[in-house]
Design an enzyme around this catalytic site. Structure first.
Site, mmCIF file in Angstrom:
data_model
loop_
_atom_site.group_PDB
_atom_site.id
_atom_site.type_symbol
_atom_site.label_atom_id
_atom_site.label_comp_id
_atom_site.label_asym_id
_atom_site.label_seq_id
_atom_site.Cartn_x
_atom_site.Cartn_y
_atom_site.Cartn_z
ATOM 1 N N LYS A 112 59.374 -61.635 -15.767
ATOM 2 C CA LYS A 112 57.921 -61.442 -16.110
ATOM 3 C C LYS A 112 57.739 -61.547 -17.641
ATOM 4 O O LYS A 112 56.951 -62.146 -18.223
ATOM 5 C CB LYS A 112 57.399 -60.047 -15.608
ATOM 6 C CG LYS A 112 57.059 -60.061 -14.177
ATOM 7 C CD LYS A 112 56.121 -59.085 -13.757
ATOM 8 C CE LYS A 112 56.028 -59.038 -12.260
ATOM 9 N NZ LYS A 112 55.111 -58.057 -11.799
ATOM 10 N N LYS A 195 56.827 -69.789 -2.005
ATOM 11 C CA LYS A 195 56.182 -68.867 -1.425
ATOM 12 C C LYS A 195 54.623 -68.789 -1.812
ATOM 13 O O LYS A 195 54.358 -68.952 -2.635
ATOM 14 C CB LYS A 195 57.002 -67.573 -1.534
ATOM 15 C CG LYS A 195 56.207 -66.447 -2.131
ATOM 16 C CD LYS A 195 57.167 -65.346 -2.363
ATOM 17 C CE LYS A 195 56.497 -64.391 -3.656
ATOM 18 N NZ LYS A 195 55.620 -63.492 -3.008
ATOM 19 N N LYS A 198 49.882 -65.406 -5.544
ATOM 20 C CA LYS A 198 48.726 -65.385 -6.128
ATOM 21 C C LYS A 198 48.726 -66.238 -7.537
ATOM 22 O O LYS A 198 47.730 -66.853 -8.189
ATOM 23 C CB LYS A 198 47.985 -64.118 -6.426
ATOM 24 C CG LYS A 198 48.654 -63.038 -7.190
ATOM 25 C CD LYS A 198 47.940 -61.966 -7.608
ATOM 26 C CE LYS A 198 48.821 -60.861 -8.164
ATOM 27 N NZ LYS A 198 49.510 -59.938 -7.313
HETATM 28 P P1 ATP Z 1 52.695 -62.427 -7.823
HETATM 29 O O1 ATP Z 1 52.482 -63.658 -7.948
HETATM 30 O O2 ATP Z 1 51.954 -61.678 -8.982
HETATM 31 O O3 ATP Z 1 53.898 -61.768 -7.592
HETATM 32 P P2 ATP Z 1 52.099 -61.941 -5.030
HETATM 33 O O4 ATP Z 1 51.079 -62.879 -4.385
HETATM 34 O O5 ATP Z 1 53.613 -62.186 -4.871
HETATM 35 O O6 ATP Z 1 51.927 -62.000 -6.568
HETATM 36 P P3 ATP Z 1 52.458 -59.208 -4.845
HETATM 37 O O7 ATP Z 1 51.434 -58.386 -5.750
HETATM 38 O O8 ATP Z 1 53.712 -59.373 -5.747
HETATM 39 O O9 ATP Z 1 51.821 -60.489 -4.553
HETATM 40 O O10 ATP Z 1 52.905 -58.643 -3.599
HETATM 41 C C1 ATP Z 1 52.171 -57.644 -2.714
HETATM 42 C C2 ATP Z 1 53.173 -57.618 -1.468
HETATM 43 O O11 ATP Z 1 52.898 -58.655 -0.792
HETATM 44 C C3 ATP Z 1 54.543 -57.392 -1.778
HETATM 45 O O12 ATP Z 1 55.107 -56.348 -0.612
HETATM 46 C C4 ATP Z 1 55.134 -58.574 -1.413
HETATM 47 O O13 ATP Z 1 56.483 -58.570 -0.896
HETATM 48 C C5 ATP Z 1 54.281 -59.314 -0.326
HETATM 49 N N1 ATP Z 1 53.952 -60.714 -0.436
HETATM 50 C C6 ATP Z 1 53.695 -61.634 -1.417
HETATM 51 N N2 ATP Z 1 53.654 -62.738 -1.050
HETATM 52 C C7 ATP Z 1 54.262 -62.773 0.082
HETATM 53 C C8 ATP Z 1 54.604 -64.065 0.969
HETATM 54 N N3 ATP Z 1 54.220 -65.175 0.640
HETATM 55 N N4 ATP Z 1 55.232 -63.682 2.196
HETATM 56 C C9 ATP Z 1 55.335 -62.282 2.426
HETATM 57 N N5 ATP Z 1 55.216 -61.447 1.861
HETATM 58 C C10 ATP Z 1 54.493 -61.569 0.530
HETATM 59 MG MG MG Z 2 55.122 -61.076 -6.059
#
Ligand code: ATP
Ligand code: MG
Length: 332
Positions: A112, A195, A198
């Site tokens: 990060k 994956k 956001k």
């Molecule tokens: P960032 O891009 O900022 O990392 P993110 O979309 O990955 O954001 P997080 O806030 O990191 O979201 O994740 C919140 C929860 O959602 C975590 O437990 C993470 O493992 C789960 N998660 C995020 N994206 C996925 C995905 N594509 N499939 C399954 N679980 C997910």
């Molecule tokens: Mg994440």
């Protein structure tokens, strides 16, 4: 009942389908088997720059969505991290137990901070895993349901708990990571090699739960597939179609094998149309319930106040013991 603890960041406004299928759904299930504590981790969100009004709105929106997704304040403890000041307080103690070197080895910080530029990364971002250690230890959690990306932070939690216990006497339960293996990993609908997330997803590949249902249906119908025109689960050879099958299966409880049978000889269009309908049926009541909480801030605040009170009762006891063990003079 074993105790579980998990936190989710309030940074994005709407949660996306990956957040729901990969994390929030497990929270809902764990309410039945665990004494479950869930928090919206606003203090963690602050490790990267936040616009104050946005942070405040997103924190309440995150809580509303968790309730809409099925967290039941009578069966779990849902609260906002900053409402329980013991997190920051134990966080300081753990900062003084953790080594600079071991904190520097956290790969999430390396990733990060590299993304932001080393000069712009905050000290908060650096010590965020140690605040997370405090989050977990305060509740004497047995199990911490997290994704694979959090494994290193749970290891750090175990190391610091053991170090503290050895140096100052048994204080903390040493938690097990509950890496949820069978949890679905959801991919971007336009680029199934990455994956759904956001920060990395394309707008058309990201299903936000609070999108207008028409938009959601359109995104499903224009998902990338392949040229073979066979509906078969094969994540390597057919990542787009497999992603759709995973989503369909986890949302409906129908096994992937059953879906393959059902769609034998059918076109991708049929699968997409049906999945779009399944998705619309899921997001429509979800949006409505979220909106109900937003329209009724007194109820939402009352739920969060009650959650904070329940959480504080546990956290304050642990903090008092930890303060005492390290030699701080109790306030009279
Ligand atoms: P960032 O891009 O900022 O990392 P993110 O979309 O990955 O954001 P997080 O806030 O990191 O979201 O994740 C919140 C929860 O959602 C975590 O437990 C993470 O493992 C789960 N998660 C995020 N994206 C996925 C995905 N594509 N499939 C399954 N679980 C997910
Ligand atoms: Mg994440």
């Amino acid at each position: 009942r074993p105790r579980a603890l998990s936190g989710i960041q309030p940074t994005a406004g709407s949660f996306h389908l990956g957040n729901y299928l990969g994390a929030i759904r497990q929270y809902v299930a764990l309410q039945e088997t665990h004494d479950a504590f869930y928090m919206v981790v606003d203090l963690h969100a602050m490790t990267v720059p936040q616009e104050p009004a946005q942070l405040r709105a997103n924190t309440r929106l995150a809580a509303a969505q968790l309730l809409a997704a099925g967290l039941d304040p009578d069966r779990c403890t849902l609260f906002i991290q900053s409402h329980v000041p013991e997190h920051a307080q134990l966080g300081w103690v753990m900062n003084c137990i953790a080594g600079f070197g071991e904190a520097s080895r956290m790969t999430q910080f390396k990733d990060k901070s590299a993304k932001q530029g080393a000069d712009r990364a905050t000290v908060g971002l650096f010590t965020y895993p140690i605040l997370q250690v405090a989050d977990i230890l305060l509740y004497q959690a047995d199990s911490v349901p997290v994704g694979e990306d959090q494994r290193q932070h749970i290891e750090l939690t175990r190391d610091l708990a053991e170090r503290f216990n050895t140096r100052f006497g048994d204080t903390f339960n040493v938690p097990a990571a509950h890496i949820v293996k069978e949890v679905a990993k959801i991919y971007d609908l336009q680029d199934p090699a990455i994956k759904m997330s956001k920060s990395a997803s394309t707008p058309k590949g990201l299903i936000n739960l609070l999108d207008d249902p028409k938009t959601t249906a359109k995104k499903v119908k224009s998902a990338v597939t392949d040229a073979e025109a066979v509906i078969r689960f094969d994540p390597v050879g057919k990542p787009g179609v497999s992603n759709l099958l995973t989503i369909y299966s986890t949302l409906t409880g129908t096994s992937v094998a059953e879906l393959e049978r059902e769609y034998e000889g059918k076109m991708y269009g049929a699968l997409k149309t049906d999945l779009a309908e399944v998705m619309v049926e899921f997001v429509t009541p979800f949006r409505a319930r979220t909106q109900e909480y937003l329209d009724d801030p007194e109820t939402l605040d009352a739920v969060l106040a009650k959650g904070a009170e329940k959480a504080r009762a546990v956290a304050a006891e642990t903090l008092a013991t930890a303060y005492d063990r390290v030699g701080l003079v109790p306030a009279k």
